[in-house]
Design a protein around this motif. Structure first.
Motif, PDB file in Angstrom:
ATOM      1  N   ALA A 287       8.775  42.379  63.572  1.00  0.00           N
ATOM      2  CA  ALA A 287      10.158  42.340  64.061  1.00  0.00           C
ATOM      3  C   ALA A 287      11.034  43.362  63.356  1.00  0.00           C
ATOM      4  CB  ALA A 287      10.743  40.938  63.891  1.00  0.00           C
ATOM      5  N   LEU A 288      10.863  43.494  62.043  1.00  0.00           N
ATOM      6  CA  LEU A 288      11.699  44.453  61.313  1.00  0.00           C
ATOM      7  C   LEU A 288      11.331  45.890  61.688  1.00  0.00           C
ATOM      8  CD1 LEU A 288      14.110  44.053  59.501  1.00  0.00           C
ATOM      9  CD2 LEU A 288      12.621  44.380  57.528  1.00  0.00           C
ATOM     10  N   ALA A 289      10.055  46.153  61.933  1.00  0.00           N
ATOM     11  CA  ALA A 289       9.650  47.495  62.393  1.00  0.00           C
ATOM     12  C   ALA A 289      10.294  47.805  63.742  1.00  0.00           C
ATOM     13  CB  ALA A 289       8.128  47.583  62.496  1.00  0.00           C
TER      14      ALA A 289
ATOM     15  N   GLY B  74      12.011  35.714  49.615  1.00  0.00           N
ATOM     16  CA  GLY B  74      13.098  36.317  50.366  1.00  0.00           C
ATOM     17  C   GLY B  74      13.915  37.255  49.501  1.00  0.00           C
ATOM     18  N   LYS B  75      14.823  37.963  50.116  1.00  0.00           N
ATOM     19  CA  LYS B  75      15.742  38.868  49.409  1.00  0.00           C
ATOM     20  C   LYS B  75      16.720  38.026  48.603  1.00  0.00           C
ATOM     21  CE  LYS B  75      18.931  42.640  50.395  1.00  0.00           C
ATOM     22  NZ  LYS B  75      20.007  42.114  49.624  1.00  0.00           N
ATOM     23  N   THR B  76      16.960  38.419  47.357  1.00  0.00           N
ATOM     24  CA  THR B  76      17.822  37.610  46.498  1.00  0.00           C
ATOM     25  C   THR B  76      19.022  38.362  45.919  1.00  0.00           C
ATOM     26  OG1 THR B  76      16.447  38.103  44.568  1.00  0.00           O
ATOM     27  CG2 THR B  76      15.916  36.091  45.794  1.00  0.00           C
TER      28      THR B  76
ATOM     29  N   GLY C  52      24.075  43.965  68.255  1.00  0.00           N
ATOM     30  CA  GLY C  52      23.454  43.402  69.442  1.00  0.00           C
ATOM     31  C   GLY C  52      21.949  43.246  69.334  1.00  0.00           C
ATOM     32  N   ILE C  53      21.333  43.930  68.380  1.00  0.00           N
ATOM     33  CA  ILE C  53      19.875  43.799  68.189  1.00  0.00           C
ATOM     34  C   ILE C  53      19.533  43.136  66.863  1.00  0.00           C
ATOM     35  CG2 ILE C  53      19.306  45.712  69.732  1.00  0.00           C
ATOM     36  CD1 ILE C  53      18.743  47.424  67.192  1.00  0.00           C
ATOM     37  N   GLY C  54      20.526  42.493  66.238  1.00  0.00           N
ATOM     38  CA  GLY C  54      20.214  41.684  65.058  1.00  0.00           C
ATOM     39  C   GLY C  54      20.819  42.117  63.747  1.00  0.00           C
ATOM     40  N   ALA C  55      21.516  43.255  63.697  1.00  0.00           N
ATOM     41  CA  ALA C  55      22.164  43.684  62.452  1.00  0.00           C
ATOM     42  C   ALA C  55      23.437  42.862  62.238  1.00  0.00           C
ATOM     43  CB  ALA C  55      22.505  45.169  62.506  1.00  0.00           C
TER      44      ALA C  55
ATOM     45  N   ASP D 186      20.365  44.658  57.908  1.00  0.00           N
ATOM     46  CA  ASP D 186      19.360  44.490  58.952  1.00  0.00           C
ATOM     47  C   ASP D 186      19.092  42.984  59.133  1.00  0.00           C
ATOM     48  OD1 ASP D 186      17.375  43.637  57.085  1.00  0.00           O
ATOM     49  OD2 ASP D 186      16.326  45.556  57.101  1.00  0.00           O
ATOM     50  N   PRO D 187      18.227  42.583  60.068  1.00  0.00           N
ATOM     51  CA  PRO D 187      18.018  41.159  60.318  1.00  0.00           C
ATOM     52  C   PRO D 187      17.515  40.349  59.115  1.00  0.00           C
ATOM     53  CG  PRO D 187      17.238  42.416  62.182  1.00  0.00           C
ATOM     54  CD  PRO D 187      17.589  43.405  61.099  1.00  0.00           C
ATOM     55  N   GLU D 188      16.981  41.014  58.099  1.00  0.00           N
ATOM     56  CA  GLU D 188      16.520  40.301  56.907  1.00  0.00           C
ATOM     57  C   GLU D 188      17.457  40.481  55.728  1.00  0.00           C
ATOM     58  OE1 GLU D 188      12.445  40.131  55.884  1.00  0.00           O
ATOM     59  OE2 GLU D 188      11.793  40.018  57.974  1.00  0.00           O
TER      60      GLU D 188
END
Length: 147
Positions: free
Chosen positions: A17-19, A79-81, A114-117, A138-140
């Motif tokens: 998904a991130l790619a 996850g990101k911290t 619109g695409i997750g950002a 980004d989405p993550e």
């Protein structure tokens, strides 16, 4: 010393998904499967990679004929911290200044949302050294700037 190619690597939860997200942001394409395979699933199946491990990594490449770094995404358990110490500046308004620049950056921020950002903040030009930019995630949750 000779210059070297680089690869930018993202640790993430969902490499595929991130790619796809970053391909849309950068105008890149997902790296195709090796010769002899019609899909990555077909390749991974033939290599006996268990289904639960098939989204362990992905990569994005610049379009044919364009130079740029490969962007690699690898699944990690945590996850990101914290805030990134390194981030990408996506040149969304090269050469534009003032209102024209900020309008272009706002339009791109809206498209990417619109695409997750997620839009974090806008920094307006100050009439001096600051030309203006928009901080995004980004989405993550990885920070990047529209510059």
């Amino acid at each position: 010393m000779q210059s070297r190619d680089i690869q930018i690597t993202f640790d993430c939860a969902d490499p595929a998904a991130l790619a796809e997200f970053w391909c849309e942001v950068l105008g890149y394409r997902v790296q195709p499967p090796p010769p002899g395979f019609d899909s990555w699933d077909q390749a991974l199946e033939s290599w006996h990679v268990p289904a639960e491990e098939r989204n362990g990594r992905s990569a994005a490449l610049p379009p044919d004929g364009v130079s740029g770094p490969r962007v690699f995404f690898q699944r990690v358990p945590e996850g990101k911290t914290a805030k990134n110490r390194l981030h990408l500046d996506v040149r969304a308004a090269p050469g534009a200044v003032g209102d024209e620049r900020m309008d272009a950056l706002d339009a791109e921020a809206t498209r990417l949302a619109g695409i997750g950002a997620r839009r974090v903040r806008r920094v307006d030009p100050d009439g001096g050294m600051e030309t203006g930019f928009i901080v995004m995630q980004d989405p993550e949750g990885n920070e990047f700037c529209l510059d």
